[in-house]
Design an enzyme around this catalytic site. Structure first.
Site, PDB file in Angstrom:
ATOM      1  N   ASP B 235       0.862  -1.179   0.000  1.00  0.00           N
ATOM      2  CA  ASP B 235       0.000   0.000   0.000  1.00  0.00           C
ATOM      3  C   ASP B 235       0.897   1.229   0.000  1.00  0.00           C
ATOM      4  OD1 ASP B 235      -2.248   1.894   0.601  1.00  0.00           O
ATOM      5  OD2 ASP B 235      -3.324   0.024   0.943  1.00  0.00           O
ATOM      6  N   HIS B 289      -3.172   3.913  -3.672  1.00  0.00           N
ATOM      7  CA  HIS B 289      -2.619   3.026  -2.643  1.00  0.00           C
ATOM      8  C   HIS B 289      -1.204   2.553  -2.980  1.00  0.00           C
ATOM      9  CE1 HIS B 289      -6.153   2.777  -0.048  1.00  0.00           C
ATOM     10  NE2 HIS B 289      -6.819   3.013  -1.154  1.00  0.00           N
ATOM     11  N   GLU B 353     -10.334   3.862  -4.343  1.00  0.00           N
ATOM     12  CA  GLU B 353      -9.999   5.174  -3.816  1.00  0.00           C
ATOM     13  C   GLU B 353      -8.960   5.945  -4.632  1.00  0.00           C
ATOM     14  OE1 GLU B 353     -11.141   4.403   0.811  1.00  0.00           O
ATOM     15  OE2 GLU B 353      -9.102   3.910   0.238  1.00  0.00           O
TER      16      GLU B 353
END
Lengths: 582, 582
Positions: B235, B289, B353
């Site tokens: 991440d 990420h 996201e």
């Protein structure tokens, strides 16, 4: 061998190091040729802030050099001349802990300096902690003319000097860039706790907690300078305490024959705690919160009465029939066993959540009260409870040989209209478990009571999990973050009557906790409370955040399964995580 | 020796035993002279309910004798004739687990019967789990004419027969009144899972999780018949994955040189999982990420951009510059490494996201888009993302040698107006992480997509703790009780399109979790989900409660620090704890 070792280290080397910029450690790539000057994160944390990463932060002078020198863990000497066995045992623990922290540091030990620690006590030594014990200390490090690090610890007694060792231990860091232990070349710290009572309650009756899990808890307390392990050892659910004089109670009342605390277990725990500066205070909760184990005695009524909601706050119900004379002989026996094993300077008699409905539906009790000409209103049952409390306390004092302070939970009996009548302030300390803004607190303070704070909105660490008698979440949800624990300051609760606050206590009730989860529920949150009690800080949690992350890592190194609070990224990139205003 | 042994046992004997009354085990005092007939709690639990305490409950025929006979753990034979090494390794694990459960049972082994287990596979054997694998089994126990217990397990393949061993293991209980292992004298169970994908996601990038903690997780999965360990291995916070072809990423991106997953670690974990019936599915989340580790490449933009709230959902920010051709070569290399190590039948490409603001503020990206004549609206950035996804997926398929199903999180790209354009349903499976009642779910189902459910209101097991970028509680609070997990039935979410649901997955994001707390966050709650997926139960959590308490104890015996749910009293006093209507 040494070549292999160097290769291993170099293959593991990190490209990152840290610089102290504006009191924050900032991560930077180490430039080629600058490896010698590179600073590890733990080293940076020691010299980059006013409090040197210490938790709880010292409550006095802090003067710490920005120069760190390597220490040879195999050359640590601790001089405890004629100071009694507690001090020398604590010294041994200190050394073991350091060596455990840097398992391979001995390989490079020859680069480190010898460390000589001298401990001086200024009062006749004692091995019993009381509410009057002076836990202060002074810690000074300097370098002598032979290049040896000299540490002088001066304290009134063992309970102060062991705190000094904890502080020193936090100031000896492991430099992972060099595989070395390091410490500031000089330091001068004077320190003392703001409050004398700094506790953790562990309930071992709703679920059994293993002796190992209890010891880990005490270990975390020592690392955070907490001093009271409040052992809620029995309840209506189970009776794991093996009473020498009444062994039937645990035989019938333990969850299994293996889930008990034998006399040896307790001796072991009391000794383990003492050398870590922690008193073990037993609670024998009564006259409610009793049940399993008492089946054969006839002294408990309403045991597992159903529907339980009518007779108690959670299953199984159970209360003493306080009219039975034989009950007090049994209590005296149990108190006697506990006094012998715990040698308590204060004793907890519980006293919460008595349901008058239970007594009011028990024929023998109603008859006994009628005979005395009492009614069946709240004041009458309060009188009955007062009779129990008085009689039981006398039996306790008889066994101790004198009166000692008795702690009681807030309850119907601590309400304004009853408390002075039944719980005189020269005999009783009241432990608050209601809300932090409960008006009862100022009422009790105005009456002159001494208090211990366990207001559930900040200090009940079992809150926030699933319901267990129903779905949804448990009664005191939500989960209490460490920030709330930290900002629960005694001063803001007690105001000008702060001198009547003995301290606070984080409670871990074990309905939904057993040996598997004690660590993660208590730690690091209980350490947030520890700083409010030791340092009486005026800052908020935000200013304490980086140090708290550091302390959490310390607890993990100490073997505790303390919960993670944030991504490690936030520890390595100080101040980059909080929400910033655009 | 045998006299001492008997004395030890007798000094530990409990006065309590259990009777089965109306399908509930009721605690009773053992009457003198009745010790031989006394029934232990675990024995009672086996024969006192329809499901024999099994978790997840079998999804087929359950026929279990009420007569239990002792088993000699030293006389267990498992016949795995020519079935390949996975089956014989699983058999070995089964024996070890039994022996560990009853460490002293061998002392009384001569009272037990020999147990002979015969495993038959009806299909050509395979060692690769896929979404098409038939995990069913049949398990039959009987007694042969020599008094030996014969167990026959018939399954299409290893992945079925190992589930049979788990079931059998749950039916061999430890009788603590007699220090014996016991099992029903006959049984017949046919069983198969309702859903093919039964997963746990573990994030090892926000905080590093040790290899041991990962193995414990997989062990708990095996015990609960879950089959997919979804490894969110990288991440923006850290890059612990050691890529053979791009080692710089973990060198710069790991939290420390020790906090990495080496090739040996991964091989170890993949093998450990396989013998427990679990596939390890890697997720390489992109194009958001990402961050730490990529510093030197120039492929990541907005890395630790501040204030982070403008560019991402949590610190540190970071997104790929998807216009850089070199990026795709790097991805191909990493996919190649992962394909070699994990041999995946499905692959997770993340995709959640993505913040268009980040791309929209990056000059090189804006210039690239302008050159193509694209605008700077949502649809243009969706097109940019689609370009990335297409190109990256092609590089993945090139390394696999064929197309394999790719999983993507719900996101802007899975919205109705984009999804069919950029994520065709024959290539992509969508994993839902929004609410269980999100209208997007039925939209996707109507478009014909296959889904995996991780709706955060029931399956994000990191919810409910303290805030970490601020005070208060974390974003998806409150804590999700096991009851809510259990009642999150795929059928109630998908309705008539249930056939498009591949299964569910419990997610443990690790912002506030590391090796110390993985067990307590996941267990036993993930096992509640396991039953919804295996058994597709029509009952609610209430009917499953006792069995779930039993299974929690099983997980603890298996070495997992599973959270306690209720006082042990509720386990020993079935049905006495729930709130009852007056």
């Amino acid at each position: 061998v040494s070549i292999i070792c160097v290769q291993e280290i170099s293959s593991l080397s990190s490209p990152w190091s840290w610089e102290c910029i504006n009191e924050a450690c900032v991560k930077k790539e180490t430039q080629p040729g600058q490896e010698e000057k590179a600073i590890s994160l733990e080293a940076c944390q020691i010299f980059c802030s006013e409090e040197s990463g210490l938790w709880p932060k010292p409550n006095g002078v802090i003067n710490v050099s920005k120069i760190l020198v390597p220490v040879d863990p195999s050359l640590i000497e601790i001089n405890t001349r004629r100071l009694g066995s507690l001090t020398s045992e604590a010294a041994k623990l200190f050394k073991e802990e350091l060596i455990r922290r840097a398992p391979t540091a001995r390989d490079v030990g020859d680069k480190g300096k010898p460390l000589s620690i001298n401990i001086f006590h200024t009062e006749p030594d004692t091995d019993k902690l009381t509410l009057e014990t002076d836990e202060s200390y002074n810690l000074v490090t300097g370098i002598d003319d032979k290049g040896k690090l000299q540490v002088n610890i001066t304290a009134p007694n063992f309970f102060g000097s062991r705190h000094a060792l904890e502080t020193l231990g936090q100031l000896i860091i492991y430099d992972d860039l060099r595989n070395q232990l390091k410490t500031p070349i000089f330091l001068n710290i004077t320190d003392k706790p703001a409050f004398p009572y700094r506790g953790i309650l562990l309930d071992t009756a709703r679920n059994y907690i293993s002796v190992d899990a209890i010891k880990k808890t005490i270990n975390g307390m020592a690392a955070s300078k907490l001093n009271t392990f409040h052992w809620h050892i029995t309840d209506s659910h189970s009776f794991p305490y093996v009473s020498k004089s009444r062994p039937q109670l645990s035989q019938y009342g333990a969850y299994s024959p293996r889930k008990v605390y034998s006399q040896k277990d307790i001796e072991d725990i009391v000794d383990f705690a003492k050398v870590r500066g922690v008193r073990v205070m037993p609670e024998f909760d009564a006259p409610a919160h009793v049940g399993e184990g008492w089946q054969k005695t006839g002294y408990v009524v309403c045991l597992n009465a159903q529907p339980w909601g009518t007779y108690c706050v959670e299953p199984p119900c159970g209360q003493f029939d306080v009219t039975k004379d034989g009950l007090y002989d049994a209590l005296e026996d149990i108190y006697g066993d506990m006094v012998e094993q715990f040698d308590p300077d204060i004793f907890h008699m519980g006293g919460d959540e008595v349901h008058f409905t239970c007594w009011n539906q028990t024929k023998s009790i109603i008859a006994w009260m009628a005979q005395k000409g009492w009614g069946r209103e709240e004041e009458d049952f309060a009188k009955l409870w007062g009779y129990f409390q008085d009689t039981a306390a006398d039996r306790l004092f008889k066994k101790v040989g004198k009166n000692i302070p008795v702690i009681m939970w807030t309850s119907t009996l601590t309400k304004k209209e009853h408390v002075t009548k039944y719980l005189p302030k020269d005999k009783y300390i009241i432990q608050i478990w209601t809300l932090g803004n409960d008006p009862q607190i100022s009422e009790l303070l105005e009456e002159g009571y001494k208090l211990i704070l366990s207001n559930y909105d900040a200090l009940y660490l079992d809150c926030g999990f699933a319901g267990w008698v129903t779905d949804g979440n448990n009664w005191c949800s939500p989960y209490i973050g460490w920030q709330k624990v930290y900002d629960n300051k005694p001063k803001s609760i007690a105001g000008s009557r702060i001198n009547q606050i003995l301290g606070s206590e984080a409670a871990l009730w074990s309905e939904q906790v057993d040996s598997t989860s004690v660590d993660s529920r208590l730690w690091p949150r209980a350490a947030a409370m520890a700083e409010t009690l030791w340092s009486d800080p005026s800052n908020t949690w935000r200013e304490a955040e980086t140090r708290f992350l550091i302390h959490r890592e310390r607890l993990v190194r100490r073997g505790l399964d303390a919960d993670a609070l944030e991504p490690e990224w936030c520890l390595q990139n100080e101040n980059e995580c909080p929400i910033k205003k655009v």
